[in-house]
Design an enzyme around this catalytic site. Structure first.
Site, PDB file in Angstrom:
ATOM      1  N   SER A 191       0.845  -1.182   0.000  1.00 16.81           N
ATOM      2  CA  SER A 191       0.000   0.000   0.000  1.00 16.81           C
ATOM      3  C   SER A 191       0.880   1.232   0.000  1.00 16.81           C
ATOM      4  CB  SER A 191      -0.909  -0.004   1.238  1.00 16.81           C
ATOM      5  OG  SER A 191      -1.511   1.256   1.409  1.00 16.81           O
ATOM      6  N   ARG A 200     -26.596  -7.239 -45.143  1.00 21.44           N
ATOM      7  CA  ARG A 200     -25.376  -6.574 -44.673  1.00 21.44           C
ATOM      8  C   ARG A 200     -25.779  -5.544 -43.644  1.00 21.44           C
ATOM      9  NH1 ARG A 200     -22.830  -8.802 -46.362  1.00 21.44           N
ATOM     10  NH2 ARG A 200     -21.596  -8.354 -48.212  1.00 21.44           N
TER      11      ARG A 200
END
Length: 375
Positions: A267, A306
């Site tokens: 930390s 498409r």
């Protein structure tokens, strides 16, 4: 998108290396070269042209950024790539892209990329499952408290917990491998009818599939269930990684202390902390997968022959989902391969609840049964 800053942190660096812009270009070029070869095999184009196209492609140096800028007008990078290949191949350029449409090349290149990146994802899923299996064997009879709804319940063994992790990872890996292995070539031409190559269209498609070592299939331009299956399999695999990662995070807590990672994170403000960072980042990577899978499922409604938009939404999303799941697998593998187990803490926590006094049922037998069924 790939990130030199975040990909190593979230475990995606190896997968990302197979999904970057250069990999996309390589896959697109590979499809075009293989298509010319397949067409030549059936007399659609001259064999000498296919040779020249392959040589031109090998010598072509394509800047992905320039290709991307050139792709804006037509909406995909295949259109400018075909122009480049035709120019580089000279007279043989007439045989580039025979009978194909842009989606044929984009979809087939995407399938190639999924296979390339999938190798890494599957390898890390296997490594994580193997690590879980080792923990299950070593701690088959190590007693600990089972917890339900966040509360202490009855005795179990850490081996049974780890065996459960292994089963989930194995199931997800096997299914993902099946889905990836079944992804086929895409070749249908302008409207999915192979009209431009009649009567040789199906034969050319089959040869293209063989050349690229992909499954053969009829055109699937707007039938996207395969993409949905891929999305689901990747998201499930991410979830299979998130489960043990979550358990490791919880079991590593100061109040429990039953496991710890080999290389815990520090930390910046609390030197006493030893954070289970590999499990933490595995969870973080896995959390992204469901949302990305949802994008692909939401894009399944390709209109007519498409799609105008849904197809385009798939390209980067597939790569992002592979990176998320791959990252989760890689970071979980790192967590489990170096996981330390602390039976003394397990025993102390087990003693906190009087009702937990007693044998852990058939836990050991269940461990044996689960591990014996591994694929």
């Amino acid at each position: 998108m790939t990130s030199a800053l975040f990909d190593p942190l979230f475990g995606a660096d190896r997968v990302a290396a197979r999904l970057d812009d250069a990999s996309w270009v390589a896959a697109l070029v590979a499809v075009e070269v293989a298509l010319s070869r397949a067409a030549a095999e059936h007399g659609v184009v001259p064999a000498a042209d296919a040779d020249r196209i392959e040589a031109a492609a090998a010598s072509l140096r394509i800047d992905p950024a320039a290709l991307g800028r050139a792709a804006v007008e037509g909406g995909n990078p295949v259109i400018p790539l075909v122009r480049m290949l035709r120019s580089a191949a000279g007279e043989a350029g007439r045989s580039v892209h025979p009978g194909a449409t842009s989606q044929d090349v984009m979809d087939t290149a995407a399938v190639l990329l999924v296979g390339w990146a999938g190798e890494v994802v599957l390898e890390d899923l296997r490594g994580a499952a193997d690590a879980a299996a080792r923990l299950a064997r070593e701690h088959r009879d190590t007693p600990m408290i089972a917890r339900t709804l966040g509360q202490q319940a009855l005795p179990t063994t850490f081996g049974l917990v780890a065996a459960g992790w292994c089963v989930g990872l194995d199931r997800a890996r096997v299914r993902l491998a099946e889905v990836i292995g079944a992804l086929p070539v895409q070749f249908g031409g302008a409207a999915g009818t192979l009209a431009a190559l009649h009567p040789h269209g199906p034969a050319v498609a089959a040869s293209l599939a063989r050349a690229l070592r992909l499954a053969d299939a009829a055109p699937w331009h707007t039938e996207r269930t395969r993409i949905g299956e891929l999305a689901g399999a990747l998201a499930v695999a991410a979830g299979a990684c998130a489960k043990p990662a979550t358990d490791v995070v919880l079991l590593s807590g100061t109040e429990l202390g039953e496991v710890s990672e080999a290389a815990p994170g520090d930390s910046s403000s609390m030197p006493h902390k030893r954070n289970p960072i590999a499990a933490v980042t595995a969870r973080a990577a896995a959390r992204r997968a469901p949302g990305l899978a949802a994008v692909l499922l939401a894009a399944a409604d390709h209109e007519h022959q498409r799609a105008a938009g849904p197809w385009h939404a798939e390209w980067q999303t597939i790569a992002e989902l592979l990176r998320a799941t791959g990252g989760a697998g890689a970071r979980l593998r790192a967590s489990l391969e170096g996981l330390g187990v602390h039976p003394d803490r397990m025993a102390a926590n087990l003693a906190l609840t009087a009702e937990a006094d007693g044998p852990p049922g058939h836990a050991g037998e269940l461990v044996d049964r689960l591990l014996a069924q591994r694929p």
